[in-house]
Design a protein around this motif. Structure first.
Motif, PDB file in Angstrom:
ATOM      1  N   SER B 241       0.564  -1.476  -0.117  1.00  0.00           N
ATOM      2  CA  SER B 241      -0.172  -0.144  -0.056  1.00  0.00           C
ATOM      3  C   SER B 241       0.687   1.086   0.105  1.00  0.00           C
ATOM      4  O   SER B 241       0.516   2.260  -0.648  1.00  0.00           O
ATOM      5  CB  SER B 241      -0.847   0.208   1.514  1.00  0.00           C
ATOM      6  OG  SER B 241      -1.918  -0.927   0.823  1.00  0.00           O
ATOM      7  N   ALA B 242       1.750   1.344   1.164  1.00  0.00           N
ATOM      8  CA  ALA B 242       2.544   2.347   0.712  1.00  0.00           C
ATOM      9  C   ALA B 242       3.689   2.467  -0.558  1.00  0.00           C
ATOM     10  O   ALA B 242       4.301   3.292  -0.897  1.00  0.00           O
ATOM     11  CB  ALA B 242       3.558   2.447   2.005  1.00  0.00           C
ATOM     12  N   GLY B 243       3.945   0.997  -1.178  1.00  0.00           N
ATOM     13  CA  GLY B 243       5.095   1.156  -2.792  1.00  0.00           C
ATOM     14  C   GLY B 243       4.274   2.022  -3.081  1.00  0.00           C
ATOM     15  O   GLY B 243       4.515   2.570  -4.421  1.00  0.00           O
ATOM     16  N   HIS B 244       2.270   1.715  -3.135  1.00  0.00           N
ATOM     17  CA  HIS B 244       1.816   1.685  -4.229  1.00  0.00           C
ATOM     18  C   HIS B 244       2.136   3.822  -4.431  1.00  0.00           C
ATOM     19  O   HIS B 244       2.351   4.163  -5.772  1.00  0.00           O
ATOM     20  CB  HIS B 244       0.333   1.755  -4.295  1.00  0.00           C
ATOM     21  CG  HIS B 244       0.235   0.310  -4.474  1.00  0.00           C
ATOM     22  ND1 HIS B 244       0.138   0.330  -5.818  1.00  0.00           N
ATOM     23  CD2 HIS B 244      -0.229  -0.323  -4.064  1.00  0.00           C
ATOM     24  CE1 HIS B 244       0.208  -1.193  -6.122  1.00  0.00           C
ATOM     25  NE2 HIS B 244      -0.299  -1.514  -5.017  1.00  0.00           N
ATOM     26  N   ALA B 245       2.106   4.240  -3.285  1.00  0.00           N
ATOM     27  CA  ALA B 245       1.921   5.833  -3.228  1.00  0.00           C
ATOM     28  C   ALA B 245       3.299   6.219  -4.015  1.00  0.00           C
ATOM     29  O   ALA B 245       3.918   7.176  -3.946  1.00  0.00           O
ATOM     30  CB  ALA B 245       2.498   6.812  -1.936  1.00  0.00           C
ATOM     31  N   LEU B 246       4.365   5.310  -3.942  1.00  0.00           N
ATOM     32  CA  LEU B 246       6.154   5.763  -4.346  1.00  0.00           C
ATOM     33  C   LEU B 246       5.609   6.222  -6.095  1.00  0.00           C
ATOM     34  O   LEU B 246       7.034   6.017  -6.075  1.00  0.00           O
ATOM     35  CB  LEU B 246       6.988   5.214  -4.355  1.00  0.00           C
ATOM     36  CG  LEU B 246       6.986   5.119  -2.304  1.00  0.00           C
ATOM     37  CD1 LEU B 246       7.740   4.611  -1.213  1.00  0.00           C
ATOM     38  CD2 LEU B 246       7.127   6.507  -1.715  1.00  0.00           C
ATOM     39  N   ALA B 247       5.687   5.008  -6.600  1.00  0.00           N
ATOM     40  CA  ALA B 247       5.227   4.459  -7.936  1.00  0.00           C
ATOM     41  C   ALA B 247       5.340   6.026  -8.730  1.00  0.00           C
ATOM     42  O   ALA B 247       6.209   5.420  -9.729  1.00  0.00           O
ATOM     43  CB  ALA B 247       4.401   3.755  -8.312  1.00  0.00           C
ATOM     44  N   GLY B 248       4.806   7.078  -8.809  1.00  0.00           N
ATOM     45  CA  GLY B 248       5.039   7.993  -9.052  1.00  0.00           C
ATOM     46  C   GLY B 248       6.587   9.025  -9.557  1.00  0.00           C
ATOM     47  O   GLY B 248       6.615   9.862 -10.347  1.00  0.00           O
ATOM     48  N   SER B 249       7.161   7.507  -8.409  1.00  0.00           N
ATOM     49  CA  SER B 249       8.208   9.177  -8.267  1.00  0.00           C
ATOM     50  C   SER B 249       9.638   7.973  -9.344  1.00  0.00           C
ATOM     51  O   SER B 249      10.165   9.006  -8.886  1.00  0.00           O
ATOM     52  CB  SER B 249       8.539   8.800  -6.470  1.00  0.00           C
ATOM     53  OG  SER B 249       8.914   7.582  -5.841  1.00  0.00           O
ATOM     54  N   SER B 250       9.562   6.809 -10.121  1.00  0.00           N
ATOM     55  CA  SER B 250      10.198   6.653 -10.412  1.00  0.00           C
ATOM     56  C   SER B 250       9.963   7.205 -12.377  1.00  0.00           C
ATOM     57  O   SER B 250       9.046   7.206 -12.358  1.00  0.00           O
ATOM     58  CB  SER B 250      10.204   4.792 -10.760  1.00  0.00           C
ATOM     59  OG  SER B 250      11.234   4.383 -11.797  1.00  0.00           O
TER      60      SER B 250
END
Lengths: 373, 373
Positions: B241-250
Motif C-alpha cells: 500500500s505504501a509502495g503504490h504511493a511511491l510508483a510515481g516517483s520513478s
C-alpha cells in the motif's frame, strides 16, 4: 590532460619506457616480439630502431551510465555519462606499425587474442591508418592489464584508450585530447572517458565531431575510493557491446534517456561540491535505471547475481545507519562500492562479511591516458 | 461468478456453514465470540440467531501487475492488470453487525488485529454502512487464512474480497459481481481481482464506476500451476500500500504504464490460446517492469533477495533448455513459478535444489469469492 611523455628521438622507444614498465610487461614484450620477429632478449629489443609507442590508460567507473547507442557504428551514445578513472588499475599497450607484416597481430596478457578481438582492433586501426594515409602498414599490438581480465572488470575502456593513444602516436598523428577521446570512442564507447584525467564527463554530442569526453575535475579533487567487490558468478550474460544494441528493445530506455540530463546535472554538482549524500542517491538511482532497462530488454539481461543483491542491501542498510557508501553495477554482477578514503577500510571489512564476495579491488581516482614512450 | 450459497433463513448461519468450515476456524470463531460476548461453545453459537455471514476468497497472482494509483483514495489503478486466483489458498471471514458494540472488532488468525489493520477495515466497513444506511452498527470480523500471513504471500486481496462479500451480505446489500469487485477494490486494489473466478482482468476504467474485474476464463480453462517459492528474507521493505504511493516517483512508471495495453493484449491472448511461450515472456517482462519501477522510486524499493535472483536465473536457464516455466515476483522476495500441471513436480524438484528456498506452496487456478453461509 594527457600525459605527454614524449616519444624518444632515436625511436629506440623501450629505453625511455624502461623505468615506467613492469618487469612482467618487459618479459611479455620480449617474448612476443621474439615470437614474431625472432629477436631474443629485451636488450636486443632496446638496440632496435622501431616505431613502437607504449601508452597506459586506466579503466573508469561510470556514475551516470552509458547504455545504448543512437548510432551503433559510430558509437554515438543515447545519453551523456559521467565517470571516474580508476588509478590503481591499468592497461599498458605497445603498438608498432611495420610494412613487412601480412596482418595485424594482437597479444593480450601474453596470449594471442581470439579472432573476434583481433578483428575489432584491426577495424579500429583501419580508422587511424586511413587518417594517416598509411594503409600499407600492419601492427603488432601487445597489451597487458594489471588486473585479471576474467575477473569481470571491464577492460575495453582502458584497452581502447591506451590503443588510441599509442597507435595514433606511432602513426605520427598529433591528436589533442578531444580528438583522442573521439577516436577511442570508436573502439569502445566508454574508452573515450579514459582519455581525460580524474572525474570525466562524456557529452553525448550531436555527431561524431562533438561526442567526446572532458575532465570536470582532476583526480586530486575528491578522495573517493572505488572498492570493487568481485563476486563468484556462474552465469555469463552477453557482453556490453552486444547489450548496447538491445537497449532500445526495453520499454524503459526512452524514459531513462529523457531523464538523463537531470541526473547528469545532479551528479556533476555533487562531485564538484563533494556532496556525498546527493552523489550516493543519484549514483544508485542511475545504476538501477540501467539494470531496469537491461532486465526489461528482449531478451532480458539479468546481470545481477545473488551476491550482487546481498551487497546492494548491505551497503544501503549501512548508509541508513550513517556510513557514507553507495553502489553502482556495470554490465556484470560485480559491485563497485564508492566511499571516501577515510571510510574505505570500514567498508572493505563490511564487504568481507558477505559470502560469495571473492576478491575486493581498491582504487582511488586516477589520471588520464599517458604515452609512456 | 460468485458462489451463491444462500444465507440460511433462520439466520442461524453457522449451521449451514458447519460442513464447509475447518475445525480450526470453528474453534477460532468459538474462542473469539466467547471473548466478545461470553458465549462458550460452538454449539451454543449454533443455537444463536445472528446476522453473521461467512465468505471465502482466494488470493490471486498477477501476470500483468498493478503498481501505482491514479487516485489513491479510490484505489483507481495507474494501469489494468491480469491475474489468476489461487484455489489452494484462501481466507475465510465471518462478519456480524450488531447495535450493542461500541466499535468494530477484528480478529485475524486468532489474534486481535493491530490498530492500523482495524482502522483500515473500519474505514472499509464505513463505505458499506453508509450505503446500507446502517451507520449505527458495529462489526465483529473474524478472519482466518489457510496460509501463514508472515510467509510473504499477500493476504490483503483475499481478505478484502471475503470481507466485501460477507459484510455486504450481512448488511442486506445485494451486490452483483461487478459491484462487489468495485467495493473490494476500495479495501485493497488487487482484492477486486479475487471476486470473479479463474483468470481475471481488472479493467482500469475511467472512474470508480467502471474500475472492476471480470473473469476472462474459468479456472478449468488452463491447468496452470503456481509454485510459490518462499525465500528466507532478512530485510523487510515497505508494504505494497505504501509502495503504490511511491510508483510515481520513478522516472520509469509512465513508460511502464504507457506500454501496459500492449502487454495486457499479449497476455490475455496467450491465456485464451494457452500459448505458454508467449505467456512466459510477457509475464517475466511485466514482473521485471514493476520491479524496475520499484527499485528506481524514491526511496528505492528493492524487494528482491539473493534467493530471488537465484530462482529467476535457475528457471530462465531451465526454460532455455525447454522446460515450460516462468517467474513473477510481487512486492516481496518470494517467486511465483508458473508452469503446467504436468511439469509441476519437475519444477518443484528444481526449486528444492536452491538454497534459501524455505517452503514451496502449490496452487492451481481457483474460483471466485463464495458466500458460505
Amino acid at each position: 590532460m594527457i600525459g605527454r611523455t614524449s616519444k624518444c628521438e632515436s625511436k629506440n622507444i623501450f629505453l625511455h619506457a624502461h623505468h615506467s614498465l613492469t618487469d612482467n610487461f618487459k618479459m611479455t614484450v620480449e617474448k612476443n616480439i621474439h615470437d614474431k620477429l625472432g629477436i631474443i632478449t629485451f636488450d636486443q629489443i632496446l638496440s632496435m630502431k622501431t616505431d613502437s609507442v607504449i601508452a597506459l590508460a586506466h579503466p573508469n567507473i561510470a556514475f551516470i551510465k552509458y547504455w545504448g547507442n543512437r548510432d551503433e557504428a559510430l558509437r554515438l551514445p543515447a545519453n551523456g555519462s559521467l565517470s571516474m578513472n580508476l588509478g590503481a588499475l591499468s592497461t599498458t599497450t605497445s603498438v608498432e606499425f611495420r610494412s613487412d607484416l601480412k596482418q595485424d597481430d594482437l597479444i593480450i596478457d601474453n596470449v594471442n587474442a581470439p579472432p573476434a578481438a583481433l578483428q575489432r582492433v584491426s577495424s579500429f586501426l583501419d580508422i587511424l591508418r586511413e587518417r594517416a594515409q598509411k594503409q600499407h602498414l600492419k601492427a603488432i599490438v601487445i597489451s597487458e592489464n594489471n588486473f585479471p581480465m576474467g575477473a569481470g572488470i571491464a577492460s575495453s575502456a582502458s584497452a581502447f584508450a591506451a590503443l588510441a593513444a599509442s597507435a595514433s602516436r606511432a602513426l605520427g598523428l598529433e591528436l589533442d585530447e578531444g580528438e583522442l577521446s573521439r577516436l577511442a570512442r570508436r573502439g569502445s564507447g566508454s574508452a573515450c572517458r579514459s582519455i581525460p584525467a580524474g572525474f570525466v564527463e562524456w557529452q553525448m554530442g550531436r555527431a561524431d565531431e562533438d561526442s567526446y569526453a572532458h575532465s570536470i575535475a582532476p583526480a586530486e579533487h575528491w578522495d573517493l575510493v572505488d572498492l570493487i567487490a568481485i563476486v563468484n558468478d556462474t552465469h555469463k550474460e552477453v557482453g556490453s557491446s552486444a547489450g548496447h544494441a538491445l537497449a532500445g528493445s526495453s520499454p524503459l530506455q526512452a524514459s531513462r534517456v529523457a531523464d538523463c540530463p537531470r541526473r547528469m546535472q545532479l551528479c556533476r554538482q555533487a562531485i564538484l561540491k563533494k556532496d556525498f549524500s546527493t552523489f550516493a542517491e543519484i549514483v544508485e538511482l542511475d545504476s538501477h535505471l540501467m539494470h531496469a532497462v537491461m532486465m526489461t530488454s528482449s531478451p532480458a539481461l539479468l546481470y545481477w547475481e545473488p551476491a550482487t543483491i546481498a551487497i546492494l542491501k548491505k551497503i544501503r542498510d549501512a548508509r541508513l545507519q550513517g556510513l557514507q557508501a553507495c553502489c553502482t553495477v556495470d554490465a556484470g554482477p560485480n559491485v563497485h562500492v564508492l566511499c571516501l578514503a577515510q571510510d574505505a577500510n570500514q567498508v572493505e571489512r563490511l564487504l568481507q562479511t558477505i559470502p560469495d564476495v571473492a576478491t575486493i579491488y581498491r582504487s582511488p581516482a586516477g589520471g588520464g591516458v599517458q604515452v609512456l614512450a
